[in-house]
Scaffold this active site. Sequence first.
Site, PDB file in Angstrom:
ATOM      1  CB  CYS A 264      -0.900  -0.035   1.174  1.00 50.20           C
ATOM      2  SG  CYS A 264      -2.282  -1.247   1.214  1.00 50.20           S
TER       3      CYS A 264
HETATM    4  N1  LIG Z   1      -2.824  -5.764   2.610  1.00 50.15           N
HETATM    5  C1  LIG Z   1      -3.199  -4.739   3.521  1.00 50.15           C
HETATM    6  O1  LIG Z   1      -2.745  -4.381   4.404  1.00 50.15           O
HETATM    7  C2  LIG Z   1      -4.250  -3.782   2.640  1.00 50.15           C
HETATM    8  C3  LIG Z   1      -4.867  -2.789   3.346  1.00 50.15           C
HETATM    9  C4  LIG Z   1      -5.576  -1.694   2.748  1.00 50.15           C
HETATM   10  C5  LIG Z   1      -6.018  -1.967   1.443  1.00 50.15           C
HETATM   11  N2  LIG Z   1      -5.517  -2.774   0.659  1.00 50.15           N
HETATM   12  C6  LIG Z   1      -5.888  -3.045  -0.635  1.00 50.15           C
HETATM   13  O2  LIG Z   1      -6.654  -4.006  -0.871  1.00 50.15           O
HETATM   14  C7  LIG Z   1      -6.595  -4.597  -2.176  1.00 50.15           C
HETATM   15  C8  LIG Z   1      -6.316  -6.074  -2.056  1.00 50.15           C
HETATM   16  O3  LIG Z   1      -5.096  -6.187  -1.423  1.00 50.15           O
HETATM   17  P1  LIG Z   1      -4.531  -7.519  -0.452  1.00 50.15           P
HETATM   18  O4  LIG Z   1      -3.435  -6.970   0.059  1.00 50.15           O
HETATM   19  O5  LIG Z   1      -5.638  -8.328   0.239  1.00 50.15           O
HETATM   20  O6  LIG Z   1      -3.908  -8.385  -2.035  1.00 50.15           O
HETATM   21  P2  LIG Z   1      -3.523  -9.895  -1.919  1.00 50.15           P
HETATM   22  O7  LIG Z   1      -2.776 -10.217  -3.313  1.00 50.15           O
HETATM   23  O8  LIG Z   1      -3.273 -10.348  -0.685  1.00 50.15           O
HETATM   24  O9  LIG Z   1      -4.963 -10.724  -2.383  1.00 50.15           O
HETATM   25  C9  LIG Z   1      -5.947 -10.537  -3.438  1.00 50.15           C
HETATM   26  C10 LIG Z   1      -6.500 -11.623  -4.113  1.00 50.15           C
HETATM   27  O10 LIG Z   1      -7.248 -11.437  -5.064  1.00 50.15           O
HETATM   28  C11 LIG Z   1      -7.154 -12.626  -5.860  1.00 50.15           C
HETATM   29  N3  LIG Z   1      -7.742 -12.329  -7.179  1.00 50.15           N
HETATM   30  C12 LIG Z   1      -7.091 -11.462  -8.197  1.00 50.15           C
HETATM   31  N4  LIG Z   1      -7.800 -11.340  -9.191  1.00 50.15           N
HETATM   32  C13 LIG Z   1      -8.982 -12.029  -8.948  1.00 50.15           C
HETATM   33  C14 LIG Z   1     -10.123 -11.978  -9.791  1.00 50.15           C
HETATM   34  N5  LIG Z   1     -10.316 -11.799 -10.837  1.00 50.15           N
HETATM   35  N6  LIG Z   1     -11.248 -12.675  -9.247  1.00 50.15           N
HETATM   36  C15 LIG Z   1     -11.113 -13.189  -7.890  1.00 50.15           C
HETATM   37  N7  LIG Z   1      -9.913 -13.146  -7.226  1.00 50.15           N
HETATM   38  C16 LIG Z   1      -8.811 -12.380  -7.809  1.00 50.15           C
HETATM   39  C17 LIG Z   1      -5.830 -13.129  -5.891  1.00 50.15           C
HETATM   40  O11 LIG Z   1      -5.705 -14.630  -6.167  1.00 50.15           O
HETATM   41  C18 LIG Z   1      -5.447 -12.659  -4.384  1.00 50.15           C
HETATM   42  O12 LIG Z   1      -5.747 -14.045  -3.711  1.00 50.15           O
HETATM   43  C19 LIG Z   1      -5.365  -3.881  -2.910  1.00 50.15           C
HETATM   44  O13 LIG Z   1      -6.208  -2.839  -3.618  1.00 50.15           O
HETATM   45  C20 LIG Z   1      -4.604  -3.148  -1.536  1.00 50.15           C
HETATM   46  O14 LIG Z   1      -4.084  -1.984  -2.138  1.00 50.15           O
HETATM   47  C21 LIG Z   1      -4.505  -3.737   1.124  1.00 50.15           C
END
Ligand SMILES: NC(=O)c1ccc[n+]([C@@H]2O[C@H](COP(=O)([O-])OP(=O)(O)OC[C@H]3O[C@@H](n4cnc5c(N)ncnc54)[C@H](O)[C@@H]3O)[C@@H](O)[C@H]2O)c1
Length: 432
Positions: A264
């Site tokens: 992030c």
């Molecule tokens: N990790 C954090 O602490 C955090 C905090 C706030 C916001 N975010 C935001 O949240 C979002 C997700 O982040 P994350 O850390 O959970 O990512 P991540 O990579 O841990 O998880 C994302 C998941 O989405 C799946 N995916 C991808 N394309 C897909 C599709 N078309 N259909 C179904 N599943 C699909 C992937 O396989 C993966 O398991 C991002 O935009 C990130 O910036 C993350």
Amino acid sequence: MGSNLRKVAVVGLGYVGLPLALAFSKQGNEVIGIDLDDRKLQALEQGRSYIKDIPDEQVKMAFERQRFSATKDMRRLREADVIIICVPTPLTEDNEPDLTYLMQAAANIRDHLRIGQIIVLESSTYPGTTREVLKPTLEQSGLIVGTDIFLGYSPERVDPGNRSYPLEVIPKVISGITEKCASAVEDVYKTVFQTVVKISSTDAAEMTKLLENTYRFVNISFINEIAQLCTSMGIDVWEVIEAARSKPFGFSAFFPGPGVGGHCIPVDPLYLQWRSKQFGAASSFIAISREINHKMPVYIVDRIKEALARESLTGVKILVVGVTFKPNIDDIRESSSIEVMKLLQQEGALLSYYDPYVPEITLQGKKLTGTRLSENELCLADCAIIAVNHDELPLQRIIDYVPLVYDTRNALKGMSGKAKVIRLGGGVSDSN
Ligand SMILES: NC(=O)c1ccc[n+]([C@@H]2O[C@H](COP(=O)([O-])OP(=O)(O)OC[C@H]3O[C@@H](n4cnc5c(N)ncnc54)[C@H](O)[C@@H]3O)[C@@H](O)[C@H]2O)c1
């Protein structure tokens, strides 16, 4: 909290999606978790969590109560009353927003939409994405947002590794494309979150997330610059921060370190920078902060060379303690500690690392297994770098055996051992 139970589909079961899915399931909602990653789906079906903060028990319990299923079958989206999108929003190679995952998820949802569904985007993104990208894609179905279906944006604030703030107690900002959309999203989120903060537009909600993360990005780089100038003036930055934070208003403490990391903080400001360019608006703070943070690993390596009185680090045995992007998690994405390791490797140093949460890493194509910090390993090291201050680190052991320790986190405050300890941002005493 409201009492309406719904069927909720969560698209993307990563660091954001899985905790959210389990929170909805815990409140009695039936949850369909959707992901494309077979390993994640398999783990969940076997009752295994792949996220450190989430115990296996929570996953097992959700399955046992028959309130949770995990699938890659997009047709199940049609069953849901609410669809929440938590897919990655990374950067392209040119450091521009990469909405590939979001577009794919949006297309899948469009193909299975039905009247009355509420769709909420939670992925971090630039202001305008929900309105300009998601809405037109969903409306290709022939259903109209605000009349047939309801669309909103709610930024995710989950803080992996932070036990003081469980998901449900972190206030949740929500928004909708229309007032009716915002109210529909509010009703859903009120069932899980203690505090829901409804704001006027999806653009403002998207910007809220970018403001929060850019604020951290800018302030971390600012304190890193202050740390460097304190060192050159012989002043201890850690003492100065402690003194400054005794002011009860107008000052928030940030702490120095090897840079910013994770999915992030280094990414979101670049979404904002990209978007501001489209409006011809300046984003100078982002540019300068990025430059300072990028230079931190070089600064650290230079200080180590200075402390070892060596021009080159070829053959020098360096132990890096902590490789994640922040304490008490197992996530190494964009970790600045790994950036320091890459630099050291290029300089010819012989690297080892210790991290209780990361058994193995790949560094520029080379696999490296974490050490167990045996007495022998510690005695062989010329220098250790404390790069991440996990709660459980055998710090005393390290300063008892390694002759030189560069502490980038002030983790060794108040401790003493045989090692010569130098701190990032340390004052005069550090150079004695
Ligand atoms: N990790 C954090 O602490 C955090 C905090 C706030 C916001 N975010 C935001 O949240 C979002 C997700 O982040 P994350 O850390 O959970 O990512 P991540 O990579 O841990 O998880 C994302 C998941 O989405 C799946 N995916 C991808 N394309 C897909 C599709 N078309 N259909 C179904 N599943 C699909 C992937 O396989 C993966 O398991 C991002 O935009 C990130 O910036 C993350």
